[in-house]
Design an enzyme around this catalytic site. Sequence first.
Site, PDB file in Angstrom:
ATOM      1  N   LYS A 174     -29.407  11.780 -10.043  1.00 55.10           N
ATOM      2  CA  LYS A 174     -28.219  12.199  -9.276  1.00 55.10           C
ATOM      3  C   LYS A 174     -28.627  13.180  -8.179  1.00 55.10           C
ATOM      4  O   LYS A 174     -28.225  13.045  -7.016  1.00 55.10           O
ATOM      5  CB  LYS A 174     -27.221  12.873 -10.207  1.00 55.10           C
ATOM      6  CG  LYS A 174     -26.099  13.646  -9.505  1.00 55.10           C
ATOM      7  CD  LYS A 174     -25.100  14.257 -10.465  1.00 55.10           C
ATOM      8  CE  LYS A 174     -25.504  15.594 -10.990  1.00 55.10           C
ATOM      9  NZ  LYS A 174     -25.300  16.723 -10.089  1.00 55.10           N
TER      10      LYS A 174
ATOM     11  N   ARG B 200     -21.839  30.321  -6.139  1.00 57.02           N
ATOM     12  CA  ARG B 200     -22.611  29.280  -5.440  1.00 57.02           C
ATOM     13  C   ARG B 200     -22.336  29.287  -3.935  1.00 57.02           C
ATOM     14  O   ARG B 200     -21.851  28.322  -3.356  1.00 57.02           O
ATOM     15  CB  ARG B 200     -22.318  27.925  -6.078  1.00 57.02           C
ATOM     16  CG  ARG B 200     -22.687  27.966  -7.564  1.00 57.02           C
ATOM     17  CD  ARG B 200     -22.564  26.678  -8.257  1.00 57.02           C
ATOM     18  NE  ARG B 200     -23.636  25.774  -7.864  1.00 57.02           N
ATOM     19  CZ  ARG B 200     -23.682  24.520  -8.284  1.00 57.02           C
ATOM     20  NH1 ARG B 200     -22.737  24.055  -9.054  1.00 57.02           N
ATOM     21  NH2 ARG B 200     -24.653  23.715  -7.899  1.00 57.02           N
TER      22      ARG B 200
HETATM   23  C1  EPZ Z   1     -28.919  22.350  -7.184  1.00 58.10           C
HETATM   24  O1  EPZ Z   1     -27.753  23.090  -6.924  1.00 58.10           O
HETATM   25  C2  EPZ Z   1     -28.514  21.270  -8.188  1.00 58.10           C
HETATM   26  N1  EPZ Z   1     -27.504  20.401  -7.570  1.00 58.10           N
HETATM   27  C3  EPZ Z   1     -27.958  21.944  -9.451  1.00 58.10           C
HETATM   28  O2  EPZ Z   1     -27.669  20.912 -10.389  1.00 58.10           O
HETATM   29  C4  EPZ Z   1     -29.048  22.846 -10.026  1.00 58.10           C
HETATM   30  O3  EPZ Z   1     -28.533  23.512 -11.159  1.00 58.10           O
HETATM   31  C5  EPZ Z   1     -29.489  23.869  -8.975  1.00 58.10           C
HETATM   32  O4  EPZ Z   1     -29.924  23.188  -7.783  1.00 58.10           O
HETATM   33  C6  EPZ Z   1     -30.633  24.752  -9.451  1.00 58.10           C
HETATM   34  O5  EPZ Z   1     -31.719  23.938  -9.815  1.00 58.10           O
HETATM   35  C7  EPZ Z   1     -27.923  19.449  -6.697  1.00 58.10           C
HETATM   36  O6  EPZ Z   1     -29.096  19.311  -6.413  1.00 58.10           O
HETATM   37  C8  EPZ Z   1     -26.845  18.569  -6.130  1.00 58.10           C
HETATM   38  P1  EPZ Z   1     -29.297  26.442  -5.514  1.00 58.10           P
HETATM   39  P2  EPZ Z   1     -27.739  24.116  -5.674  1.00 58.10           P
HETATM   40  O7  EPZ Z   1     -28.865  26.470  -4.099  1.00 58.10           O
HETATM   41  O8  EPZ Z   1     -28.649  23.631  -4.610  1.00 58.10           O
HETATM   42  C9  EPZ Z   1     -27.848  30.940  -5.017  1.00 58.10           C
HETATM   43  C10 EPZ Z   1     -26.386  19.786 -11.982  1.00 58.10           C
HETATM   44  O9  EPZ Z   1     -26.061  20.137 -13.107  1.00 58.10           O
HETATM   45  N2  EPZ Z   1     -27.604  30.577  -3.606  1.00 58.10           N
HETATM   46  O10 EPZ Z   1     -30.704  26.100  -5.841  1.00 58.10           O
HETATM   47  O11 EPZ Z   1     -26.309  24.373  -5.331  1.00 58.10           O
HETATM   48  C11 EPZ Z   1     -26.936  30.185  -5.969  1.00 58.10           C
HETATM   49  O12 EPZ Z   1     -25.719  30.860  -6.127  1.00 58.10           O
HETATM   50  C12 EPZ Z   1     -26.304  20.754 -10.830  1.00 58.10           C
HETATM   51  O13 EPZ Z   1     -26.829  18.640 -11.676  1.00 58.10           O
HETATM   52  C13 EPZ Z   1     -27.121  31.541  -2.718  1.00 58.10           C
HETATM   53  O14 EPZ Z   1     -26.871  32.679  -3.089  1.00 58.10           O
HETATM   54  O15 EPZ Z   1     -28.361  25.419  -6.315  1.00 58.10           O
HETATM   55  C14 EPZ Z   1     -27.753  30.155  -7.253  1.00 58.10           C
HETATM   56  O16 EPZ Z   1     -27.551  31.397  -7.927  1.00 58.10           O
HETATM   57  C15 EPZ Z   1     -25.641  22.059 -11.245  1.00 58.10           C
HETATM   58  N3  EPZ Z   1     -26.913  31.193  -1.417  1.00 58.10           N
HETATM   59  C16 EPZ Z   1     -29.189  30.090  -6.758  1.00 58.10           C
HETATM   60  O17 EPZ Z   1     -29.159  30.514  -5.397  1.00 58.10           O
HETATM   61  C17 EPZ Z   1     -27.179  29.931  -0.944  1.00 58.10           C
HETATM   62  O18 EPZ Z   1     -26.991  29.678   0.275  1.00 58.10           O
HETATM   63  C18 EPZ Z   1     -29.798  28.688  -6.788  1.00 58.10           C
HETATM   64  O19 EPZ Z   1     -28.858  27.812  -6.198  1.00 58.10           O
HETATM   65  C19 EPZ Z   1     -27.685  28.976  -1.851  1.00 58.10           C
HETATM   66  C20 EPZ Z   1     -27.896  29.319  -3.170  1.00 58.10           C
END
Ligand code: EPZ
Length: 417
Positions: free
Chosen positions: A22, A122
């Site tokens: 996914k 997020r």
């Molecule tokens: C991706 O989400 C995945 N989704 C998530 O999978 C996964 O849990 C996550 O990466 C971490 O591995 C997809 O790939 C579609 P991040 P993403 O940006 O990209 C903070 C599932 O269950 N952050 O890596 O949204 C954020 O709040 C889903 O399949 C900021 O602060 O996660 C988090 O604490 C759930 N500002 C951390 O970074 C930003 O601009 C990591 O988030 C971006 C992120």
Amino acid sequence: MDKLLIEGGRRLSGEVAMSGAKNAALPILCASLLTAEPVHFTNVPHLNDISTMLRLLGDMGVGVTMEGADGLVLNGGGLNNPVASYEMVKTMRASILVLGPLVARGGEARVSLPGGCAIGARPVDQHIKGLQAMGAEVTVEQGYVHAKAIRLKGARICTDMVTVTGTENLMMAACLAEGETIIENAAREPEVVDLANCLISMGARISGAGTDIIRIQGVDKLHGATHAIMPDRIETGTYLCAAAVTGGDIRLLKTSAAYLDTVVDKLLDAGCDITVERDAIRLVAPPRLKAVSLRTAPYPAFPTDMQAQFMAINCIADGVATIRETIFENRFMHVNELMRLGANIQIEGNNAIVRGIDRLEGAMVMATDLRASASLVIAGLVAEGETVIDRIYHLDRGYERIEEKLAKLGAAVRRMH
Ligand code: EPZ
């Protein structure tokens, strides 16, 4: 609202094939916005999130046609509407992945802010910061990100934290920018590499994907290509946990252990016997698992998307496990539901202390987010009696035909409409 009914106590055994990932398919489908030529995809999983993304892209003018059993052709030639509405985005935060490609290809994007979700706030500030570094004019008003650029310019970007979709958005935007973009502190997830491989097959010039420094030389245009989506490592890990907790013996096909080292290591520590083949993985579980502690962190460390599933297996393992969640601020929604099944779990900040008990008792529980739902399914498979999981639309977002696959492995599970 659909429910899942599970009669616990069955050992899982036999073989089942995994689906495409996914979290690779979602960004890769958005890559079709970067070219006016058709892009062919295979091994695309049939999931609600994928259908949502295809509706969103279709609304923008991208032609979407099915091709074979798990194939799609997307044609960005008809792109005529660079808007991702709140109606669409509020159901799936990964919609933010259209932002970078839209600005790069058409010079403008209006994408609703995703808003928070069950597991955390997020934000997308890093996506915005990176586009601004590449010369985009970005304003946030009435809950929409509005980005404009005649043509993006290559830039050196270092994200404040590792962000998977942030890295993916900026990598896609950089493909059509003028000059070189360097993304430092880049996410190293395998899904980032799969996206890079797809973009390269479309004519992009990318090096370093899979490391924390990705270099992209912008080109004037990208062309069509064919790309097979990589196997879903989180689906694979989820079924391994289901077999581990039921004393099972299963073989998962069309998948690979290549990107699951930390998950396989933890299952070995828990007492499982694991055999890795080229495109299959077999797990034979011990009569009772040993408790395993873990700490989530960006790839290649233990994946946060497997945290809930390991909490479930620790509930009836032998010993005490400490689970530390370092990525999301609220990813323990499954704890209260597991405790309804009798689990002994204490939360202390972003740590959960799980004291293994001999058995769980089936009960009514409620899914709250995708991976929390998976942990309730795993617990239900081993709980005595019947477990009824409500709100399983969360499950359908990320697990293709889960009740069919589990039933094929011998589980007593059925969906109640
Ligand atoms: C991706 O989400 C995945 N989704 C998530 O999978 C996964 O849990 C996550 O990466 C971490 O591995 C997809 O790939 C579609 P991040 P993403 O940006 O990209 C903070 C599932 O269950 N952050 O890596 O949204 C954020 O709040 C889903 O399949 C900021 O602060 O996660 C988090 O604490 C759930 N500002 C951390 O970074 C930003 O601009 C990591 O988030 C971006 C992120």
